[in-house]
Write a protein that holds these residues in place. Structure first.
Motif, PDB file in Angstrom:
ATOM      1  N   LEU A  28       1.136  -1.408  -0.193  1.00  0.00           N
ATOM      2  CA  LEU A  28       0.199  -0.171  -0.198  1.00  0.00           C
ATOM      3  C   LEU A  28       0.733   1.710   0.348  1.00  0.00           C
ATOM      4  CD1 LEU A  28      -2.705  -1.147   2.876  1.00  0.00           C
ATOM      5  CD2 LEU A  28      -2.948  -1.018  -0.063  1.00  0.00           C
ATOM      6  N   LYS A  29       2.168   1.339   0.871  1.00  0.00           N
ATOM      7  CA  LYS A  29       2.916   2.749   0.640  1.00  0.00           C
ATOM      8  C   LYS A  29       3.501   2.691  -0.768  1.00  0.00           C
ATOM      9  CE  LYS A  29       6.724   3.860   3.647  1.00  0.00           C
ATOM     10  NZ  LYS A  29       7.208   3.429   4.140  1.00  0.00           N
ATOM     11  N   ALA A  30       3.331   1.650  -1.500  1.00  0.00           N
ATOM     12  CA  ALA A  30       4.648   1.856  -2.305  1.00  0.00           C
ATOM     13  C   ALA A  30       3.702   2.224  -3.603  1.00  0.00           C
ATOM     14  CB  ALA A  30       4.845   0.477  -3.104  1.00  0.00           C
ATOM     15  N   ASP A  31       2.596   1.885  -3.477  1.00  0.00           N
ATOM     16  CA  ASP A  31       1.777   2.226  -4.592  1.00  0.00           C
ATOM     17  C   ASP A  31       0.672   3.700  -3.967  1.00  0.00           C
ATOM     18  OD1 ASP A  31      -0.789   1.789  -6.611  1.00  0.00           O
ATOM     19  OD2 ASP A  31      -2.054   1.796  -4.846  1.00  0.00           O
ATOM     20  N   ILE A  32       0.320   4.116  -2.710  1.00  0.00           N
ATOM     21  CA  ILE A  32       0.844   5.243  -2.614  1.00  0.00           C
ATOM     22  C   ILE A  32       1.722   6.473  -3.111  1.00  0.00           C
ATOM     23  CG2 ILE A  32       1.063   6.868  -1.123  1.00  0.00           C
ATOM     24  CD1 ILE A  32      -1.332   4.726   1.013  1.00  0.00           C
ATOM     25  N   ILE A  33       2.775   6.245  -2.936  1.00  0.00           N
ATOM     26  CA  ILE A  33       4.343   6.832  -3.684  1.00  0.00           C
ATOM     27  C   ILE A  33       3.665   7.156  -5.190  1.00  0.00           C
ATOM     28  CG2 ILE A  33       6.568   6.434  -3.679  1.00  0.00           C
ATOM     29  CD1 ILE A  33       7.071   5.733  -0.568  1.00  0.00           C
ATOM     30  N   ALA A  34       3.845   5.846  -6.133  1.00  0.00           N
ATOM     31  CA  ALA A  34       3.759   5.614  -7.066  1.00  0.00           C
ATOM     32  C   ALA A  34       2.707   6.558  -7.319  1.00  0.00           C
ATOM     33  CB  ALA A  34       3.385   4.702  -7.477  1.00  0.00           C
ATOM     34  N   LYS A  35       1.934   6.192  -7.028  1.00  0.00           N
ATOM     35  CA  LYS A  35       0.163   7.576  -7.201  1.00  0.00           C
ATOM     36  C   LYS A  35       0.585   8.884  -6.543  1.00  0.00           C
ATOM     37  CE  LYS A  35      -2.424   4.196  -8.008  1.00  0.00           C
ATOM     38  NZ  LYS A  35      -3.117   3.774  -9.462  1.00  0.00           N
ATOM     39  N   LYS A  36       1.215   9.498  -5.781  1.00  0.00           N
ATOM     40  CA  LYS A  36       1.529  10.157  -5.707  1.00  0.00           C
ATOM     41  C   LYS A  36       2.363  10.563  -6.979  1.00  0.00           C
ATOM     42  CE  LYS A  36       4.280  13.720  -2.084  1.00  0.00           C
ATOM     43  NZ  LYS A  36       4.752  13.042  -1.241  1.00  0.00           N
TER      44      LYS A  36
ATOM     45  N   GLN B  19       1.761  14.420  -9.322  1.00  0.00           N
ATOM     46  CA  GLN B  19       3.125  15.022  -9.036  1.00  0.00           C
ATOM     47  C   GLN B  19       2.955  15.489 -10.478  1.00  0.00           C
ATOM     48  OE1 GLN B  19       5.649  14.252  -6.552  1.00  0.00           O
ATOM     49  NE2 GLN B  19       4.768  15.802  -4.903  1.00  0.00           N
ATOM     50  N   ASN B  20       2.717  14.608 -11.338  1.00  0.00           N
ATOM     51  CA  ASN B  20       3.761  14.094 -13.160  1.00  0.00           C
ATOM     52  C   ASN B  20       2.540  14.918 -13.283  1.00  0.00           C
ATOM     53  OD1 ASN B  20       6.046  13.894 -12.133  1.00  0.00           O
ATOM     54  ND2 ASN B  20       5.449  11.557 -12.979  1.00  0.00           N
ATOM     55  N   LEU B  21       0.751  14.854 -13.502  1.00  0.00           N
ATOM     56  CA  LEU B  21       0.017  15.110 -14.184  1.00  0.00           C
ATOM     57  C   LEU B  21      -0.042  16.254 -13.725  1.00  0.00           C
ATOM     58  CD1 LEU B  21      -2.423  14.768 -16.561  1.00  0.00           C
ATOM     59  CD2 LEU B  21      -3.142  13.292 -13.420  1.00  0.00           C
ATOM     60  N   MET B  22      -0.198  16.540 -12.267  1.00  0.00           N
ATOM     61  CA  MET B  22       0.219  18.437 -12.132  1.00  0.00           C
ATOM     62  C   MET B  22       1.052  19.717 -12.702  1.00  0.00           C
ATOM     63  SD  MET B  22      -1.322  18.115  -8.040  1.00  0.00           S
ATOM     64  CE  MET B  22       0.367  19.321  -8.050  1.00  0.00           C
ATOM     65  N   SER B  23       1.838  18.814 -13.014  1.00  0.00           N
ATOM     66  CA  SER B  23       3.314  19.464 -14.181  1.00  0.00           C
ATOM     67  C   SER B  23       2.531  19.835 -14.792  1.00  0.00           C
ATOM     68  CB  SER B  23       4.632  19.183 -13.577  1.00  0.00           C
ATOM     69  OG  SER B  23       4.812  18.581 -12.425  1.00  0.00           O
ATOM     70  N   ALA B  24       1.926  19.086 -16.373  1.00  0.00           N
ATOM     71  CA  ALA B  24       1.752  17.999 -17.131  1.00  0.00           C
ATOM     72  C   ALA B  24       0.285  19.674 -17.260  1.00  0.00           C
ATOM     73  CB  ALA B  24       1.638  16.894 -17.935  1.00  0.00           C
ATOM     74  N   VAL B  25      -0.349  19.506 -15.984  1.00  0.00           N
ATOM     75  CA  VAL B  25      -1.591  20.266 -16.336  1.00  0.00           C
ATOM     76  C   VAL B  25      -1.164  22.099 -16.554  1.00  0.00           C
ATOM     77  CG1 VAL B  25      -3.392  21.416 -15.489  1.00  0.00           C
ATOM     78  CG2 VAL B  25      -3.416  19.491 -16.010  1.00  0.00           C
TER      79      VAL B  25
END
Length: 120
Positions: free
Chosen positions: A46-54, A58-64
Motif C-alpha cells: 500500500l505504501k509503495a502504491d501510494i508513493i507511485a500514485k503521488k 505530481q507529474n500530471l499536475m506539472s503537465a497540466v
C-alpha cells in the motif's frame, strides 16, 4: 538518611529496553500471530502504491500547469493582436472622419465662392 542511588548505567538501560522490546514483540505475536508478515507486506504494498500514485499525480499536475501556462501565453498573444487590430481600425475610422470634416469645410467654402461668383 541517604537516598538510594539507582543503578542507571547505559548498559542497564539498554537491557531494560531490549526486555521491553521483546515483550512488545511477544504481545504482537500473540495478537497477530502468523498474519503479521502478511500485514506488513500489505502495508508495504500500500505504501509503495501510494508513493507511485503521488508521483503520478505530481507529474500530471506539472503537465497540466505547463499546458495552462502555454494556453495563457497563446491567449495573451491573441488578445494583443486583436487589440492592435482594433486600435488600427479605430485610427482608420478617425482618419476618415477627419477627412470627411475637412471635405465638408472645403465643400462649404467652394459653395460660398460659387454663390459669390453666381451673384456677381
Amino acid at each position: 538518611m541517604k537516598e538510594q542511588v539507582k543503578d542507571e548505567t547505559p548498559e542497564n538501560l539498554n537491557g531494560k529496553l531490549n526486555s521491553a522490546n521483546s515483550k512488545i514483540d511477544a504481545i504482537k505475536e500473540l495478537i497477530f500471530g502468523e498474519n503479521i508478515q502478511a500485514y506488513n507486506s500489505e502495508f508495504e504494498a500500500l505504501k509503495a502504491d501510494i508513493i507511485a500514485k503521488k508521483e503520478e499525480l505530481q507529474n500530471l499536475m506539472s503537465a497540466v500547469e505547463s499546458e495552462i501556462l502555454q494556453n495563457i501565453d497563446t491567449l495573451s498573444t491573441d488578445i494583443n493582436i486583436r487589440i492592435s487590430d482594433l486600435e488600427k481600425s479605430v485610427e482608420d475610422k478617425l482618419d476618415n472622419l477627419d477627412d470627411k470634416k475637412v471635405n465638408r469645410k472645403l465643400l462649404s467654402e467652394l459653395f460660398i465662392k460659387l454663390g459669390e461668383k453666381i451673384s456677381d
